[in-house]
Write a protein that holds these residues in place. Structure first.
Motif, PDB file in Angstrom:
ATOM      1  N   VAL A 193      45.516  30.885   8.677  1.00  0.00           N
ATOM      2  CA  VAL A 193      45.084  32.256   8.946  1.00  0.00           C
ATOM      3  C   VAL A 193      44.478  32.800   7.665  1.00  0.00           C
ATOM      4  O   VAL A 193      45.102  32.726   6.601  1.00  0.00           O
ATOM      5  CB  VAL A 193      46.260  33.139   9.405  1.00  0.00           C
ATOM      6  CG1 VAL A 193      45.780  34.551   9.670  1.00  0.00           C
ATOM      7  CG2 VAL A 193      46.917  32.555  10.638  1.00  0.00           C
ATOM      8  N   PHE A 194      43.268  33.330   7.780  1.00  0.00           N
ATOM      9  CA  PHE A 194      42.556  33.900   6.637  1.00  0.00           C
ATOM     10  C   PHE A 194      42.338  35.375   6.930  1.00  0.00           C
ATOM     11  O   PHE A 194      41.520  35.738   7.777  1.00  0.00           O
ATOM     12  CB  PHE A 194      41.221  33.180   6.455  1.00  0.00           C
ATOM     13  CG  PHE A 194      40.663  33.269   5.065  1.00  0.00           C
ATOM     14  CD1 PHE A 194      41.377  33.832   4.019  1.00  0.00           C
ATOM     15  CD2 PHE A 194      39.397  32.777   4.781  1.00  0.00           C
ATOM     16  CE1 PHE A 194      40.856  33.892   2.747  1.00  0.00           C
ATOM     17  CE2 PHE A 194      38.860  32.834   3.517  1.00  0.00           C
ATOM     18  CZ  PHE A 194      39.602  33.392   2.497  1.00  0.00           C
ATOM     19  N   PHE A 195      43.103  36.255   6.251  1.00  0.00           N
ATOM     20  CA  PHE A 195      43.017  37.680   6.520  1.00  0.00           C
ATOM     21  C   PHE A 195      41.617  38.219   6.217  1.00  0.00           C
ATOM     22  O   PHE A 195      40.879  37.665   5.391  1.00  0.00           O
ATOM     23  CB  PHE A 195      44.051  38.441   5.687  1.00  0.00           C
ATOM     24  CG  PHE A 195      45.449  38.313   6.215  1.00  0.00           C
ATOM     25  CD1 PHE A 195      45.695  38.434   7.571  1.00  0.00           C
ATOM     26  CD2 PHE A 195      46.515  38.038   5.370  1.00  0.00           C
ATOM     27  CE1 PHE A 195      46.966  38.317   8.082  1.00  0.00           C
ATOM     28  CE2 PHE A 195      47.802  37.916   5.867  1.00  0.00           C
ATOM     29  CZ  PHE A 195      48.032  38.051   7.223  1.00  0.00           C
ATOM     30  N   VAL A 218      42.393  24.878   0.194  1.00  0.00           N
ATOM     31  CA  VAL A 218      42.811  26.258   0.418  1.00  0.00           C
ATOM     32  C   VAL A 218      44.087  26.525  -0.365  1.00  0.00           C
ATOM     33  O   VAL A 218      44.899  25.622  -0.635  1.00  0.00           O
ATOM     34  CB  VAL A 218      43.040  26.528   1.928  1.00  0.00           C
ATOM     35  CG1 VAL A 218      41.763  26.302   2.701  1.00  0.00           C
ATOM     36  CG2 VAL A 218      44.150  25.659   2.479  1.00  0.00           C
ATOM     37  N   HIS A 219      44.262  27.782  -0.740  1.00  0.00           N
ATOM     38  CA  HIS A 219      45.449  28.221  -1.472  1.00  0.00           C
ATOM     39  C   HIS A 219      46.136  29.302  -0.645  1.00  0.00           C
ATOM     40  O   HIS A 219      45.484  30.181  -0.089  1.00  0.00           O
ATOM     41  CB  HIS A 219      45.064  28.776  -2.845  1.00  0.00           C
ATOM     42  CG  HIS A 219      46.233  29.353  -3.597  1.00  0.00           C
ATOM     43  ND1 HIS A 219      46.435  30.707  -3.710  1.00  0.00           N
ATOM     44  CD2 HIS A 219      47.259  28.758  -4.254  1.00  0.00           C
ATOM     45  CE1 HIS A 219      47.531  30.929  -4.406  1.00  0.00           C
ATOM     46  NE2 HIS A 219      48.053  29.755  -4.764  1.00  0.00           N
ATOM     47  N   GLY A 220      47.458  29.229  -0.534  1.00  0.00           N
ATOM     48  CA  GLY A 220      48.169  30.229   0.224  1.00  0.00           C
ATOM     49  C   GLY A 220      49.658  29.915   0.285  1.00  0.00           C
ATOM     50  O   GLY A 220      50.200  29.182  -0.555  1.00  0.00           O
ATOM     51  N   VAL A 235      46.236  31.899   4.236  1.00  0.00           N
ATOM     52  CA  VAL A 235      45.285  31.513   3.195  1.00  0.00           C
ATOM     53  C   VAL A 235      44.889  32.739   2.388  1.00  0.00           C
ATOM     54  O   VAL A 235      44.622  33.813   2.941  1.00  0.00           O
ATOM     55  CB  VAL A 235      44.042  30.850   3.817  1.00  0.00           C
ATOM     56  CG1 VAL A 235      43.043  30.453   2.750  1.00  0.00           C
ATOM     57  CG2 VAL A 235      44.450  29.635   4.640  1.00  0.00           C
ATOM     58  N   SER A 236      44.831  32.559   1.085  1.00  0.00           N
ATOM     59  CA  SER A 236      44.342  33.618   0.191  1.00  0.00           C
ATOM     60  C   SER A 236      43.024  33.253  -0.475  1.00  0.00           C
ATOM     61  O   SER A 236      42.313  34.134  -0.954  1.00  0.00           O
ATOM     62  CB  SER A 236      45.388  33.931  -0.887  1.00  0.00           C
ATOM     63  OG  SER A 236      45.664  32.766  -1.665  1.00  0.00           O
ATOM     64  N   SER A 252      36.123  36.422  -0.378  1.00  0.00           N
ATOM     65  CA  SER A 252      35.897  35.021  -0.738  1.00  0.00           C
ATOM     66  C   SER A 252      34.405  34.703  -0.726  1.00  0.00           C
ATOM     67  O   SER A 252      33.685  35.076   0.208  1.00  0.00           O
ATOM     68  CB  SER A 252      36.629  34.106   0.254  1.00  0.00           C
ATOM     69  OG  SER A 252      36.310  32.748  -0.007  1.00  0.00           O
ATOM     70  N   PRO A 253      33.890  34.006  -1.749  1.00  0.00           N
ATOM     71  CA  PRO A 253      32.469  33.629  -1.752  1.00  0.00           C
ATOM     72  C   PRO A 253      32.153  32.462  -0.833  1.00  0.00           C
ATOM     73  O   PRO A 253      30.995  32.117  -0.645  1.00  0.00           O
ATOM     74  CB  PRO A 253      32.215  33.250  -3.220  1.00  0.00           C
ATOM     75  CG  PRO A 253      33.539  32.761  -3.706  1.00  0.00           C
ATOM     76  CD  PRO A 253      34.578  33.567  -2.973  1.00  0.00           C
ATOM     77  N   PHE A 254      33.186  31.839  -0.232  1.00  0.00           N
ATOM     78  CA  PHE A 254      32.976  30.646   0.595  1.00  0.00           C
ATOM     79  C   PHE A 254      33.631  30.860   1.946  1.00  0.00           C
ATOM     80  O   PHE A 254      34.741  31.401   2.034  1.00  0.00           O
ATOM     81  CB  PHE A 254      33.563  29.419  -0.110  1.00  0.00           C
ATOM     82  CG  PHE A 254      33.374  28.133   0.647  1.00  0.00           C
ATOM     83  CD1 PHE A 254      32.157  27.503   0.667  1.00  0.00           C
ATOM     84  CD2 PHE A 254      34.427  27.562   1.337  1.00  0.00           C
ATOM     85  CE1 PHE A 254      31.971  26.331   1.366  1.00  0.00           C
ATOM     86  CE2 PHE A 254      34.260  26.394   2.042  1.00  0.00           C
ATOM     87  CZ  PHE A 254      33.021  25.768   2.053  1.00  0.00           C
ATOM     88  N   GLU A 255      32.942  30.445   3.013  1.00  0.00           N
ATOM     89  CA  GLU A 255      33.446  30.546   4.376  1.00  0.00           C
ATOM     90  C   GLU A 255      33.815  29.163   4.883  1.00  0.00           C
ATOM     91  O   GLU A 255      33.126  28.173   4.608  1.00  0.00           O
ATOM     92  CB  GLU A 255      32.391  31.162   5.290  1.00  0.00           C
ATOM     93  CG  GLU A 255      32.191  32.656   5.102  1.00  0.00           C
ATOM     94  CD  GLU A 255      33.235  33.475   5.837  1.00  0.00           C
ATOM     95  OE1 GLU A 255      34.023  32.874   6.604  1.00  0.00           O
ATOM     96  OE2 GLU A 255      33.278  34.689   5.643  1.00  0.00           O
ATOM     97  N   ALA A 256      34.927  29.091   5.625  1.00  0.00           N
ATOM     98  CA  ALA A 256      35.321  27.830   6.243  1.00  0.00           C
ATOM     99  C   ALA A 256      34.410  27.527   7.424  1.00  0.00           C
ATOM    100  O   ALA A 256      34.193  28.379   8.280  1.00  0.00           O
ATOM    101  CB  ALA A 256      36.779  27.903   6.698  1.00  0.00           C
TER     102      ALA A 256
END
Length: 534
Positions: free
Chosen positions: A154-156, A175-177, A192-193, A163-167
């Motif tokens: 989950v990416f809030f 990913v970091h979280g 995900v952060s 974020s400069p990058f999109e999945a």
């Protein structure tokens, strides 16, 4: 239009795989080995009461993510509540009791255990991005996967926008979280952060390599794309016969253009053997078209084909990236509209098809016109036709009236009347002109007479004075005045010539001498050559 399947004469069902009755019976077998034993096998030793059975739920697949602000999946559908049972009498203290935990208690225990592990509160995970979904609230839901497992992420919205990058599906990312449990559904997921790229996944690399090779062969060139027929009478559909896509296409076409007839070539759209099944379905439609033309029934041959499937992950849609499917779409004898997946899903069949639709329903909308729009167009054409006919009749009536008036003017009686009227008009004009000219001339004569009277008198007086002066001068300068002074005019009597020299009058010449008061004759006595006398 057939809604449940093609007509019997179509013969497009012969390549379907038979249903596995053993697997269907296996799905209806008893509970698995890990299920708890029946609750009625546990007796209360003291009171003899039987414990109330608890509801047992079969394991299900994790539901799709929703748009809730807490980034949790939507709750599972629960059965309607059962009527409450009457409370059982309080049992006496048993010697043996089985502790039964509630679902919330178990979920909370698992959550506490996960949160207690410091290694799960700050993790970096690398994997290939599966299906990506962005909710209306802006939250991004996707899965990370490797060769053996997958992890829901989950990416809030706030973190995603920062974020400069999109999945994206098929990308390998890091990913970091933190890992946590969503209690409402009892599922664990990675919150995900931050997201950063790590490279392309294997399927994405295969996709790009095959796309580049087929594009180099010219299979995706726009110049070979064929236009769609405007009002196809028969439409071929290649999709699963049991999926919702077939029913959606039937509903859309039945609503937009019910005059069209659908011919279904069912196929497998997912899993092993799906690509071969799609190619076989396209081949069945092509053979059915050739048979209709050979039997003299071209109106029953499909004019366009819809290749459709619902949404899914990259693996679910991989059969439509198969080279055999791409080449079958390219060589199909009629235009092919590809409506595979959702709008964000892209397959190689989309590039090979003549028209790419974002969804199966959109593909159905593209192949047929909207009956409402067609009816509105017919109504507009009727209105324009009536307006044109009315304008033409009005113009013809005006022209006919003008011709009638021209014919009336060309009748002899009308021409005589017109000539008489014109002659009278010209006579009146001539009379007015002459009257005006005479009046003008008379006025001019009166004005000139008024001006001429003093001028004439002055001119007459001046002429009279000049005449008197000239007369006086003439009298003074005339021969008579000379004669009055005593001179005479001598003429020869023979020819009347004036004698100016004595030599002109020889002796004996008869002369006529004129004096002031008359004339008398004389004769020369001596020759005038002797010279004048003193």
């Amino acid at each position: 239009m057939s809604r449940k399947g093609p007509p019997e004469s179509d013969r497009l069902w012969d390549d379907l795989p038979a249903e596995d009755s053993d697997a269907r019976r296996a799905g209806k077998s008893g509970p698995p080995d890990w299920a708890l034993p029946s609750w009625d096998a546990i007796d209360d030793l003291d009171s003899g009461a039987v414990s109330r059975p608890a509801a047992r739920m079969e394991p299900t697949e994790p539901p799709a993510p929703s748009d809730r602000a807490d980034a949790a999946p939507p709750p599972a559908v629960t059965p309607p509540p059962m009527a409450p049972e009457p409370p059982a009498p309080a049992p006496s203290a048993p010697e043996f009791a089985l502790r039964i935990l509630g679902v919330s208690e178990v979920t909370r225990a698992v959550r506490d255990a996960v949160r207690a592990d410091p290694g799960l509160r700050d993790v970096w995970v690398e994997g290939e991005v599966g299906r990506v979904t962005v909710s209306s609230a802006g939250h991004c839901y996707f899965t990370l996967k490797d060769e053996r497992s997958q992890l829901a992420c989950v990416f809030f919205r706030d973190d995603r926008l920062a974020s400069p990058f999109e999945a994206r599906t098929g990308l390998r990312v890091v990913v970091h979280g933190r890992v946590d449990i969503f209690e409402a559904q009892g599922v664990y997921q990675l919150y995900v952060s931050a997201v950063q790229p790590a490279g392309f996944g294997d399927l994405a690399l295969q996709f790009e390599a095959l796309k580049a090779r087929l594009a180099a062969e010219g299979l995706f060139d726009s110049g070979r794309k064929r236009p769609l027929p405007y009002r196809p009478a028969v439409i071929g559909v290649v999709t699963s016969a049991t999926g919702a896509v077939w029913h959606d296409i039937c509903q859309v076409i039945g609503r937009r253009w019910p005059l069209a007839r659908l011919v279904l070539a069912p196929c497998q759209v997912q899993g092993e053997g799906a690509a071969a099944s799609v190619v076989a379905a396209l081949d069945r439609l092509a053979r059915w078209r050739e048979q209709c033309w050979a039997e003299g029934r071209p109106e029953e041959a499909p004019a366009v084909v819809i290749l459709a499937r619902g949404g899914g992950s990259l693996e679910d849609l991989w059969s439509f990236n198969d080279e055999r499917v791409v080449r079958a779409v390219v060589v199909h004898p009629v235009p092919v509209v590809c409506g595979v997946g959702h709008e964000v899903d892209v397959t190689l069949a989309d590039f090979a098809a003549d028209v790419r639709a974002p969804t199966p329903s959109a593909a159905a909308e593209l192949v047929v016109p909207d009956q409402v729009e067609v009816a509105a167009g017919v109504t507009e054409l009727d209105r324009r036709g009536r307006a044109c006919a009315t304008a033409l009749l009005t113009a013809c009536g005006n022209e006919l009236g003008a011709e009638g008036r021209a014919l009336d003017r060309l009748r002899p009686a009308a021409q005589l009347a017109q000539a008489r009227e014109r002659a009278g008009y010209l006579l009146d004009r001539a009379t007015r002109c002459l009257r005006d000219d005479v009046a003008g001339r008379r006025a001019m004569e009166i004005a000139l007479a008024v001006r001429l009277a003093p001028i004439a008198e002055a001119r007459l007086a001046a002429g009279r004075m000049a005449l008197e002066r000239n007369a006086g001068a003439l009298v003074a300068l005339g021969p008579q005045a000379t004669l009055d002074r005593g001179y005479a005019i001598v003429r020869r009597g023979a020819d009347g010539a004036v004698v100016r020299d004595p030599a002109e009058a020889p002796a004996g010449e008869l002369l006529a001498i004129r004096v002031a008061r008359g004339e008398f004759a004389a004769r020369v006595e001596a020759d005038g050559a002797e010279g004048p006398r003193p």
